[in-house]
Design an enzyme around this catalytic site. Structure first.
Site, mmCIF file in Angstrom:
data_model
loop_
_atom_site.group_PDB
_atom_site.id
_atom_site.type_symbol
_atom_site.label_atom_id
_atom_site.label_comp_id
_atom_site.label_asym_id
_atom_site.label_seq_id
_atom_site.Cartn_x
_atom_site.Cartn_y
_atom_site.Cartn_z
ATOM 1 N N ASN A 160 0.882 -1.170 0.000
ATOM 2 C CA ASN A 160 0.000 0.000 0.000
ATOM 3 C C ASN A 160 0.919 1.218 0.000
ATOM 4 O O ASN A 160 1.462 1.596 1.036
ATOM 5 C CB ASN A 160 -0.893 -0.021 1.248
ATOM 6 C CG ASN A 160 -1.684 1.264 1.396
ATOM 7 O OD1 ASN A 160 -1.777 2.073 0.466
ATOM 8 N ND2 ASN A 160 -2.271 1.455 2.576
ATOM 9 N N TRP A 161 1.074 1.813 -1.185
ATOM 10 C CA TRP A 161 2.042 2.920 -1.295
ATOM 11 C C TRP A 161 1.528 4.202 -0.643
ATOM 12 O O TRP A 161 2.276 5.147 -0.474
ATOM 13 C CB TRP A 161 2.351 3.197 -2.769
ATOM 14 C CG TRP A 161 3.156 2.138 -3.445
ATOM 15 C CD1 TRP A 161 3.589 0.945 -2.915
ATOM 16 C CD2 TRP A 161 3.655 2.175 -4.790
ATOM 17 N NE1 TRP A 161 4.316 0.247 -3.854
ATOM 18 C CE2 TRP A 161 4.365 0.982 -5.015
ATOM 19 C CE3 TRP A 161 3.554 3.101 -5.831
ATOM 20 C CZ2 TRP A 161 4.987 0.698 -6.236
ATOM 21 C CZ3 TRP A 161 4.163 2.818 -7.042
ATOM 22 C CH2 TRP A 161 4.880 1.623 -7.246
ATOM 23 N N LYS A 162 0.232 4.250 -0.361
ATOM 24 C CA LYS A 162 -0.387 5.475 0.174
ATOM 25 C C LYS A 162 -0.068 6.637 -0.769
ATOM 26 O O LYS A 162 0.076 6.428 -1.968
ATOM 27 C CB LYS A 162 0.066 5.721 1.622
ATOM 28 C CG LYS A 162 -0.110 4.469 2.487
ATOM 29 C CD LYS A 162 -0.025 4.738 3.953
ATOM 30 C CE LYS A 162 -0.216 3.434 4.713
ATOM 31 N NZ LYS A 162 -0.281 3.604 6.154
ATOM 32 N N HIS A 167 -9.702 1.565 4.551
ATOM 33 C CA HIS A 167 -8.444 1.749 5.281
ATOM 34 C C HIS A 167 -8.697 2.727 6.429
ATOM 35 O O HIS A 167 -9.482 3.663 6.286
ATOM 36 C CB HIS A 167 -7.358 2.283 4.340
ATOM 37 C CG HIS A 167 -6.001 2.257 4.973
ATOM 38 N ND1 HIS A 167 -5.606 3.232 5.873
ATOM 39 C CD2 HIS A 167 -4.989 1.364 4.894
ATOM 40 C CE1 HIS A 167 -4.386 2.927 6.300
ATOM 41 N NE2 HIS A 167 -3.991 1.805 5.734
ATOM 42 N N GLU A 197 -7.110 5.144 7.507
ATOM 43 C CA GLU A 197 -6.861 6.558 7.169
ATOM 44 C C GLU A 197 -8.068 7.155 6.450
ATOM 45 O O GLU A 197 -8.366 8.336 6.596
ATOM 46 C CB GLU A 197 -5.571 6.666 6.336
ATOM 47 C CG GLU A 197 -4.341 6.426 7.212
ATOM 48 C CD GLU A 197 -3.136 5.842 6.507
ATOM 49 O OE1 GLU A 197 -3.092 5.850 5.258
ATOM 50 O OE2 GLU A 197 -2.219 5.359 7.214
ATOM 51 N N GLU A 236 -5.875 -4.501 10.464
ATOM 52 C CA GLU A 236 -4.840 -3.489 10.664
ATOM 53 C C GLU A 236 -5.145 -2.709 11.944
ATOM 54 O O GLU A 236 -5.925 -1.748 11.924
ATOM 55 C CB GLU A 236 -4.805 -2.513 9.486
ATOM 56 C CG GLU A 236 -4.422 -3.161 8.167
ATOM 57 C CD GLU A 236 -3.784 -2.152 7.222
ATOM 58 O OE1 GLU A 236 -2.715 -2.468 6.683
ATOM 59 O OE2 GLU A 236 -4.324 -1.051 7.044
ATOM 60 N N GLY A 262 2.127 2.514 10.685
ATOM 61 C CA GLY A 262 3.116 3.574 10.523
ATOM 62 C C GLY A 262 3.797 3.991 11.812
ATOM 63 O O GLY A 262 4.494 4.997 11.855
ATOM 64 N N SER A 276 2.932 -1.909 10.400
ATOM 65 C CA SER A 276 4.378 -1.999 10.664
ATOM 66 C C SER A 276 4.950 -3.390 10.396
ATOM 67 O O SER A 276 5.895 -3.815 11.062
ATOM 68 C CB SER A 276 4.707 -1.531 12.083
ATOM 69 O OG SER A 276 4.310 -0.174 12.255
ATOM 70 N N GLY A 336 2.635 -1.078 4.302
ATOM 71 C CA GLY A 336 2.730 0.337 3.955
ATOM 72 C C GLY A 336 4.179 0.732 3.723
ATOM 73 O O GLY A 336 4.750 0.498 2.658
HETATM 74 P P1 PGA Z 1 2.521 0.426 7.633
HETATM 75 O O1 PGA Z 1 1.098 0.657 6.940
HETATM 76 O O2 PGA Z 1 3.048 -0.886 7.128
HETATM 77 O O3 PGA Z 1 3.360 1.590 7.183
HETATM 78 O O4 PGA Z 1 2.289 0.402 9.108
HETATM 79 C C1 PGA Z 1 0.206 -0.394 6.721
HETATM 80 C C2 PGA Z 1 -1.072 0.129 6.120
HETATM 81 O O5 PGA Z 1 -1.523 1.201 6.547
HETATM 82 O O6 PGA Z 1 -1.658 -0.483 5.221
#
Ligand code: PGA
Length: 248
Positions: free
Chosen positions: A9-11, A94, A96, A165, A171, A209, A230
């Site tokens: 997931n490149w965001k 997600h 976010e 998640e 993150g 993470s 991510g």
């Molecule tokens: P992260 O993000 O691996 O940077 O914690 C995962 C995600 O939000 O899909």
């Protein structure tokens, strides 16, 4: 699950030139024995992804999809549009998006429905905040989030992917322990078992993470069928290490 699934997931990261190098490096590192792998790129880069991945082993994904079919929804991207770019997966719900864009369980369920109707596999994200975990509400929260999607999508439910998640692990560098993750995955599997005859066909990914160092121990858990990655998906070597850990 026959083969594990690792999804990047490149965001809102990367650029046209950086994508080029990253996708070439990931593609070059995948082998015939690799697990299933996909990258969810920002929407403007879908055309580039389609061209560079060219239907190969690395599948293309999107990070969101509209809950509407088409029409006056400025800024939205429909499932049919994603399909035009050979998108196989779309992340929905997600944390976010739930947190910063006010997406409710009902909206997330509609997004999953739009994706499924277009032949795209929704990766449905569920997860509790730190406050919810500390209050002992983890099971209730993730079950409520998944129930909305099950309720709306009924018999199609075996076509989805679910990503657990924990919000506090995204993150932050704070990964759930393999035992904490497995405990929630087992709950989700049991919930899916009540909704479909083949819950084992539904990939349950862990995200938060996950990295090259901790992937193997998380992926060794009985109900962890892969990862949604991510930060570590933005470096080819790290992403490929996780793919290798999932290909054992
Ligand atoms: P992260 O993000 O691996 O940077 O914690 C995962 C995600 O939000 O899909």
């Amino acid at each position: 699950m026959a083969r594990k699934l690792i999804v990047g997931n490149w965001k809102m990261n990367s650029s046209l030139s950086a994508n080029h190098d990253l996708l070439h490096a990931i593609n070059a590192g995948l082998t015939s024995t690799s697990c299933q792998a996909a990258v969810c790129v920002p929407a403007p880069y879908l055309a580039q992804g389609q061209q560079l991945l060219n239907g190969g082993a690395l599948a293309l994904g999107a990070q969101d999809v509209s809950a509407h079919e088409q029409g006056a929804f400025t800024g939205e991207v429909s499932a049919a549009m994603l399909r035009d770019f050979s998108v196989r997966y779309a992340i929905v719900g997600h944390s976010e998006r739930r947190q910063y864009h006010g997406e409710t369980d009902a909206v997330v369920a509609s997004k999953a429905q739009r994706a499924l109707a277009a032949g795209i596999t929704p990766i449905v994200c569920v997860g509790e905040t730190l406050a919810e975990r500390e209050a002992g509400h983890t099971a209730e929260v993730v079950k409520r989030q998944l129930a909305a999607v099950i309720h709306t999508n009924g018999h199609c439910i075996s076509e989805i992917v679910v990503a657990y998640e924990p919000v506090w692990a995204i993150g932050t560098g704070k990964t759930a322990t393999p035992e904490q993750a497995q405990e929630v995955h087992a709950l989700l599997r049991a919930q899916l078992a009540a909704a479909t005859e083949h819950p084992e066909r539904i990939a349950l990914l862990y995200g938060g993470s996950m990295n090259a160092a901790n992937a193997a121990s998380l992926l060794a858990q009985h109900d962890i069928d892969g990862g949604l990655i991510g930060g570590a998906s933005l470096k080819a070597a790290d992403f490929l290490s996780i793919v290798a850990a999932a290909s054992q």
